[in-house]
Design a protein around this motif. Sequence first.
Motif, mmCIF file in Angstrom:
data_model
loop_
_atom_site.group_PDB
_atom_site.id
_atom_site.type_symbol
_atom_site.label_atom_id
_atom_site.label_comp_id
_atom_site.label_asym_id
_atom_site.label_seq_id
_atom_site.Cartn_x
_atom_site.Cartn_y
_atom_site.Cartn_z
ATOM 1 N N LYS A 1 40.429 -60.629 -48.873
ATOM 2 C CA LYS A 1 41.748 -60.647 -48.242
ATOM 3 C C LYS A 1 42.856 -60.490 -49.291
ATOM 4 O O LYS A 1 43.833 -59.750 -49.094
ATOM 5 C CB LYS A 1 41.923 -61.949 -47.454
ATOM 6 N N LYS A 2 42.706 -61.171 -50.437
ATOM 7 C CA LYS A 2 43.713 -61.034 -51.498
ATOM 8 C C LYS A 2 43.710 -59.633 -52.101
ATOM 9 O O LYS A 2 44.764 -59.082 -52.427
ATOM 10 C CB LYS A 2 43.450 -62.077 -52.588
ATOM 11 N N ILE A 3 42.520 -59.043 -52.236
ATOM 12 C CA ILE A 3 42.447 -57.685 -52.773
ATOM 13 C C ILE A 3 43.130 -56.695 -51.840
ATOM 14 O O ILE A 3 43.887 -55.815 -52.272
ATOM 15 C CB ILE A 3 40.972 -57.297 -53.019
ATOM 16 N N LYS A 4 42.896 -56.835 -50.546
ATOM 17 C CA LYS A 4 43.556 -55.952 -49.584
ATOM 18 C C LYS A 4 45.069 -56.140 -49.612
ATOM 19 O O LYS A 4 45.829 -55.173 -49.491
ATOM 20 C CB LYS A 4 43.021 -56.219 -48.173
ATOM 21 N N LYS A 5 45.495 -57.389 -49.783
ATOM 22 C CA LYS A 5 46.940 -57.642 -49.836
ATOM 23 C C LYS A 5 47.541 -57.040 -51.109
ATOM 24 O O LYS A 5 48.642 -56.480 -51.076
ATOM 25 C CB LYS A 5 47.192 -59.144 -49.772
ATOM 26 N N CYS A 6 46.835 -57.151 -52.230
ATOM 27 C CA CYS A 6 47.352 -56.570 -53.474
ATOM 28 C C CYS A 6 47.399 -55.049 -53.421
ATOM 29 O O CYS A 6 48.280 -54.415 -54.014
ATOM 30 C CB CYS A 6 46.497 -57.023 -54.653
ATOM 31 N N LEU A 7 46.457 -54.448 -52.714
ATOM 32 C CA LEU A 7 46.440 -52.997 -52.588
ATOM 33 C C LEU A 7 47.457 -52.478 -51.582
ATOM 34 O O LEU A 7 47.603 -51.260 -51.432
ATOM 35 C CB LEU A 7 45.036 -52.516 -52.196
ATOM 36 N N GLY A 8 48.129 -53.401 -50.875
ATOM 37 C CA GLY A 8 49.146 -52.995 -49.919
ATOM 38 C C GLY A 8 48.602 -52.425 -48.625
ATOM 39 O O GLY A 8 49.279 -51.616 -47.980
ATOM 40 N N THR B 1 44.896 -56.881 -43.457
ATOM 41 C CA THR B 1 44.218 -57.685 -44.486
ATOM 42 C C THR B 1 43.070 -58.496 -43.910
ATOM 43 O O THR B 1 42.471 -59.289 -44.631
ATOM 44 C CB THR B 1 45.228 -58.643 -45.153
#
Length: 398
Positions: A141-148, A152
């Motif tokens: 979830k954090k990776i998806k959020k960082c990738l924009g 997420t």
Amino acid sequence: MKRQNLRTAALILCIFSYLLVGAAVFDALESEAESGRKRLLEQKRGELRRKYRFSADDYRELERLVLQAEPHRAGRQWKFAGSFYFAITVITTIGYGHAAPGTDAGKVFCMFYAILGIPLTLVMFQSLGERMNTVVRLLLKKIKKCLGMRTTNVSMENMVLVGFLSCMGTLCIGAAAFSYFEGWTFFHAYYYCFITLTTIGFGDFVALQKNEALQKKPPYVAFSFMYILVGLTVIGAFLNLVVLRFLTMNSEDERRDAEERASLRRARNNIHLTPKEDSRSSNAIFLPVEDRTSQMNLIPLIQEDAERQRRQSANSAAAIPSFCTCLCYRPQLCGSPVPSHPETLSCHTNPVYYNSISYKIDEVSLSTRGQTGSSPGSTLSSTSARCRQHPRLRRKSI
């Protein structure tokens, strides 16, 4: 229940079919190779007996000695390091078979040790797998959020893909390490890791069994122990994610069926008309209502009113039973709460439907018993000024 029985029968049929297919394939792949190895072994045995002039009994004794000496090539198996290795293979149900208790006391302790240790180990690996899946879900979830990314949310497909890649990575790392330390090919090392982490444990490939490795290579021993425990945790996380969902389908279906039966019972209780035994009116039917109202006394119309009602509804498709409905606001007679505000008494004739009650009284030819309302045994006069002066329509949903 029928769905669960069909699923169980289908699973049994699938398992037996899978066993038959596996037996046919292994027969085709291994049977000829086994026959060839057996012929080669008999040839070598004959050559040794002719060369060293062994009798049949001497050769069998030599075979027995070789088999018993095989486990000791790794050093002493029952020192602390070897015993720890054996304990791991017991509680994880790997069971290589490279070592086994030789005394009766050791065999008895092994049985009791396995009875307690195997369930604890299964619960531990399942719990660790759940925690690992939770951590992986948060990281994704954090990776998806960082990738924009717009969404997420972590889907089941994402978790299955990550779990599969984790399993493959764990097997490859182990294969590379054991091929280096044991001198195996990468394929054989990969095969050993798979057989170990799936707890099959054939024992044809066993680590730490060469050159007294248990005593002379402590770092390698520690790596082997940690690899087995961590690898089983990764495999357990993947199985907990994929396989256990199918294992719990029967229990979920049973719970769903129980909830449906309970909801149906509640629905029937909510719309059920309960007859009450009352000495004053044996034919009265009471319908529980809410919101500062009392019970509704449903009394069948007399014959003349019923005929007039049928004549008025002659154009309708189906005859609907009619009832005389009166509200009872006398708590001392009906046991109902006193309303918070006074209302003018009115009586109505009503056709009764499934979803609502529409009622309006045009005329009632019954003797009056009270001036304020009707009790379960009371009636109303058709000459009552209140009934003539206050005709109106009421609806009450059931």
